[in-house]
Design a protein around this motif. Structure first.
Motif, PDB file in Angstrom:
ATOM      1  N   ILE A  48       1.029  -1.080  -0.036  1.00  0.00           N
ATOM      2  CA  ILE A  48      -0.040  -0.050   0.018  1.00  0.00           C
ATOM      3  C   ILE A  48       0.896   1.455   0.018  1.00  0.00           C
ATOM      4  N   GLN A  49       2.099   1.340   0.658  1.00  0.00           N
ATOM      5  CA  GLN A  49       2.754   2.246   0.881  1.00  0.00           C
ATOM      6  C   GLN A  49       3.505   2.759  -0.465  1.00  0.00           C
ATOM      7  N   TYR A  50       3.865   1.736  -1.152  1.00  0.00           N
ATOM      8  CA  TYR A  50       4.654   1.825  -2.371  1.00  0.00           C
ATOM      9  C   TYR A  50       3.700   2.265  -3.716  1.00  0.00           C
ATOM     10  N   SER A  51       2.435   1.753  -3.505  1.00  0.00           N
ATOM     11  CA  SER A  51       1.454   2.212  -4.452  1.00  0.00           C
ATOM     12  C   SER A  51       1.312   3.441  -4.570  1.00  0.00           C
ATOM     13  N   ARG A  52       1.854   4.306  -3.705  1.00  0.00           N
ATOM     14  CA  ARG A  52       1.673   5.724  -3.585  1.00  0.00           C
ATOM     15  C   ARG A  52       3.104   6.320  -3.532  1.00  0.00           C
ATOM     16  N   TYR A  53       3.910   5.828  -4.042  1.00  0.00           N
ATOM     17  CA  TYR A  53       5.318   6.355  -4.084  1.00  0.00           C
ATOM     18  C   TYR A  53       5.974   6.541  -5.263  1.00  0.00           C
ATOM     19  N   ALA A  54       6.414   7.764  -5.296  1.00  0.00           N
ATOM     20  CA  ALA A  54       7.144   8.125  -6.557  1.00  0.00           C
ATOM     21  C   ALA A  54       8.568   7.389  -6.691  1.00  0.00           C
ATOM     22  N   SER A  55       8.471   6.416  -7.408  1.00  0.00           N
ATOM     23  CA  SER A  55      10.013   5.499  -7.683  1.00  0.00           C
ATOM     24  C   SER A  55       9.314   4.602  -8.703  1.00  0.00           C
TER      25      SER A  55
ATOM     26  N   THR B 273      23.792  -4.158   0.980  1.00  0.00           N
ATOM     27  CA  THR B 273      22.878  -2.953   1.343  1.00  0.00           C
ATOM     28  C   THR B 273      21.323  -3.732   0.891  1.00  0.00           C
ATOM     29  N   SER B 274      20.434  -3.515   1.843  1.00  0.00           N
ATOM     30  CA  SER B 274      19.109  -4.020   1.459  1.00  0.00           C
ATOM     31  C   SER B 274      18.104  -3.232   2.202  1.00  0.00           C
ATOM     32  N   TYR B 275      17.404  -2.617   1.309  1.00  0.00           N
ATOM     33  CA  TYR B 275      15.983  -2.026   1.880  1.00  0.00           C
ATOM     34  C   TYR B 275      14.762  -2.601   1.758  1.00  0.00           C
ATOM     35  N   PRO B 276      13.714  -2.261   2.451  1.00  0.00           N
ATOM     36  CA  PRO B 276      12.426  -3.068   2.254  1.00  0.00           C
ATOM     37  C   PRO B 276      11.873  -3.178   0.938  1.00  0.00           C
ATOM     38  N   HIS B 277      11.906  -1.910  -0.001  1.00  0.00           N
ATOM     39  CA  HIS B 277      11.134  -1.974  -1.170  1.00  0.00           C
ATOM     40  C   HIS B 277      12.323  -2.983  -1.926  1.00  0.00           C
ATOM     41  N   TYR B 278      13.322  -3.420  -1.828  1.00  0.00           N
ATOM     42  CA  TYR B 278      13.963  -4.557  -2.679  1.00  0.00           C
ATOM     43  C   TYR B 278      13.083  -5.604  -2.525  1.00  0.00           C
ATOM     44  N   TYR B 279      12.403  -5.931  -1.334  1.00  0.00           N
ATOM     45  CA  TYR B 279      11.447  -7.131  -1.382  1.00  0.00           C
ATOM     46  C   TYR B 279      10.205  -7.163  -2.185  1.00  0.00           C
ATOM     47  N   LEU B 280       9.803  -5.897  -2.773  1.00  0.00           N
ATOM     48  CA  LEU B 280       8.529  -5.778  -3.252  1.00  0.00           C
ATOM     49  C   LEU B 280       8.257  -6.899  -4.256  1.00  0.00           C
ATOM     50  N   PHE B 281       8.897  -7.199  -5.061  1.00  0.00           N
ATOM     51  CA  PHE B 281       8.859  -8.323  -6.118  1.00  0.00           C
ATOM     52  C   PHE B 281       8.515  -9.586  -5.747  1.00  0.00           C
ATOM     53  N   LEU B 282       8.707  -9.757  -4.148  1.00  0.00           N
ATOM     54  CA  LEU B 282       8.485 -11.220  -3.817  1.00  0.00           C
ATOM     55  C   LEU B 282       7.167 -11.180  -3.098  1.00  0.00           C
ATOM     56  N   LEU B 283       6.550 -10.051  -2.871  1.00  0.00           N
ATOM     57  CA  LEU B 283       5.184 -10.047  -2.344  1.00  0.00           C
ATOM     58  C   LEU B 283       4.122 -10.872  -3.046  1.00  0.00           C
ATOM     59  N   PRO B 284       4.076 -10.444  -4.393  1.00  0.00           N
ATOM     60  CA  PRO B 284       3.126 -11.363  -5.124  1.00  0.00           C
ATOM     61  C   PRO B 284       3.324 -12.781  -4.962  1.00  0.00           C
TER      62      PRO B 284
END
Length: 549
Positions: A148-155, A331-342
């Motif tokens: 939900i957070q990155y669905s509204r994030y300019a990236s 280096t690892s940030y939470p948004h790196y894991y987005l592609f694993l959520l599906p």
């Protein structure tokens, strides 16, 4: 005035017809309105309550605007070699070109990509399992806080995830296609999106590709040479934008225009082992995917899946190998894991739909464990509301009533979900109801909190400062110089104030009419207090006007 009897009769007839039509078609009408409401939570956003998140959103916005205003979108418009391919900024730049400089334009690519990701992920789950499990995976993915957070994030993160999902979907479609022309077309498209995703996210694309390689090569090996040729032809054509980007980078900066991209990848991927990943990842996993991650963990421990996986290399090996690669990155940030959520949502859909008891005490343990967790979370939420009312009002950014209503909705969903744990004998038949009763209110609440700027709006005061009548008159007609400004705020102001200039030399700021600084004490040390007066203050930042000009 008396209403004619004929009009009353006609009204009654119309009412009866409408009610009968609704009752007859309620299985179609109710889902339609639910889907409409579901979609509206994606797009009905009050952008006047939004602000960019520094650094990333400010950086992406500023760089995308530079690309949008340049003549050649393949050539980097930067003064030094850049560490990313320009596809990272293309979608935002295109949105700026169409809709102008606004939070809507900056975040629209992510909003649209996220929505398309949900549809694509559902279609993938439908091919792997059945409609019930696929629907659960759809709601699982859409309700995760990180999603939900990155669905509204300019990236570029969500457009990248969409490309990865399209690679998988088209490849699965090629496996099911019996007609050669359609089979070849799907393989070509799958390859095309592989190289497109590299253009969008550069080195990060290698992580999911390495995970997908066994699945792709296993099935390509069983196909004829033409299938493999079409697949790699798609990769080659999709790589054209990347090659053009590298070519123009080489023309402008020499070999460093190419090596900078790979030096950055090396720095991120190779280095000291990030031991904090192993410590923080479980907490981030449970928090950022709540409650899906927690429910899946409980089901994995106490139950086993009865479904024989159709594509085990895709369902299990791909996310597991990708996760291991991410864990070992320096280096690892939470948004790196987005592609694993599906993938996580698909696995969860399988487990909650097709499970059997692993131990004799499994179902009773799950009941009481979930009962305890919900009561604990409900107690924490209720205590926080009652104890920290002042903080709720402060951080609600003018919408405390909305916060109270939505938190009450979540609490109510937790309490009403408890009945599904004990009302029938077999737990696996009512876990689905338990899941929907929690997940839908969470999706509604988090979406509205983001849509109205209560969450995801950390620079609220900066936007209020820029909207101030006196300030807006000054910044619209003057060049603003930024001197000793906090780096994150400087990033935002460089976007919000296109005519602003960054000044590092304190000896020359006395020549400028308007200056923003974060260091008021520095003015006293430099004996500039007699030259500048404060026009407006926000947080610890000052807008100064030169009165000695």
């Amino acid at each position: 005035m008396q209403i004619p009897l004929s009009n009353v009769i006609n009204y009654k007839k119309i009412k009866v017809v409408v009610i009968n039509f609704f009752l007859k078609n309620k299985r179609i009408i109710l889902p339609f309105f639910f889907v409409l409401f579901f979609i509206s939570l994606y797009f009905l956003i009050d952008f006047s309550t939004q602000s960019l998140v520094a650094h990333d959103e400010g950086l992406y916005a500023r760089r995308a605007r530079l690309i949008e205003s340049s003549a050649n979108w393949f050539s980097p418009p930067f003064t030094s070699p850049h560490h990313k391919t320009l596809g990272s900024y293309w979608f935002i730049a295109l949105s700026i070109r169409l809709f102008g400089n606004s939070e809507l334009a900056l975040r629209l690519p992510s909003i649209l990509s996220s929505f398309l990701c949900l549809i694509t992920s559902y279609l993938i789950a439908l091919k792997i399992t059945n409609s019930k499990s696929a629907l659960i995976s759809l709601f699982s993915l859409s309700s995760m806080p990180l999603w939900i957070q990155y669905s509204r994030y300019a990236s570029p993160d969500l457009p990248f995830v969409l490309c990865i999902l399209l690679v998988i979907l088209f490849f699965l479609k090629s496996l099911d296609s019996s007609e050669y022309r359609i089979h070849y077309f799907y393989l070509f498209c799958s390859g095309l999106f592989i190289s497109t995703s590299f253009f969008i996210r550069s080195y990060m694309a290698f992580v999911p590709f390495i995970g997908l390689l066994p699945f792709i090569f296993y099935h390509l090996y069983r196909k004829e040479f033409t299938s493999t040729l079409l697949f790699f032809t798609g990769i080659a054509l999709g790589a054209i934008p990347t090659f053009l980007n590298l070519y123009f980078s080489f023309q402008k900066f020499g070999i460093s225009g190419i090596t900078s991209l790979f030096h950055f990848a090396k720095k991120q991927a190779i280095g000291e082992f990030a031991s904090n990943n192993l410590i923080l990842l479980p907490l981030n996993f449970l928090y950022l995917t709540f409650p899906i991650g927690l429910l899946l963990l409980i089901l994995f421990v106490f139950t086993k899946s009865n479904l024989k996986a159709r594509y085990p290399l895709l369902i299990y090996f791909y996310p597991l190998s990708s996760l291991i690669l991410l864990l070992f990155m320096s280096t690892s940030y939470p948004h790196y894991y987005l592609f694993l959520l599906p993938s996580l949502s698909i696995i969860f859909g399988n487990y909650i739909t097709f499970n059997s008891s692993r131990f004799s005490f499994s179902y009773s343990t799950i009941r009481y464990l979930l009962f305890f967790i919900l009561l604990l979370i409900s107690s924490i939420l209720l205590f926080s509301i009652l104890k920290y009312t002042d903080l709720v009002i402060l951080y609600s950014k003018g919408s405390p009533l909305l916060v109270y209503i939505l938190i009450s909705l979540i609490l109510l969903s937790y309490l009403t979900s408890l009945r599904f744990l004990f009302d029938i004998e077999y737990l696996n038949s009512n876990l689905t109801n338990f899941f929907y009763n929690i997940i839908i209110p969470q999706y509604i609440s988090l979406s509205l909190l983001f849509n109205f700027g209560v969450l995801g709006n950390p620079n609220y005061n900066t936007k209020l400062f820029l909207k101030d009548t006196g300030v807006s008159e000054i910044i619209n007609s003057n060049t603003i110089y930024l001197f000793s400004v906090d780096s994150k705020v400087q990033t935002l102001l460089s976007y919000y104030l296109p005519s602003s200039r960054i000044v590092d030399d304190y000896e020359i700021i006395s020549k400028y009419k308007y200056v923003i600084t974060s260091n008021a004490n520095l003015l006293g040390k430099l004996n500039l207090n007699k030259i500048f007066v404060t026009v407006k203050k926000f947080d610890n930042h000052l807008l100064l006007m030169n009165i000695a000009e």
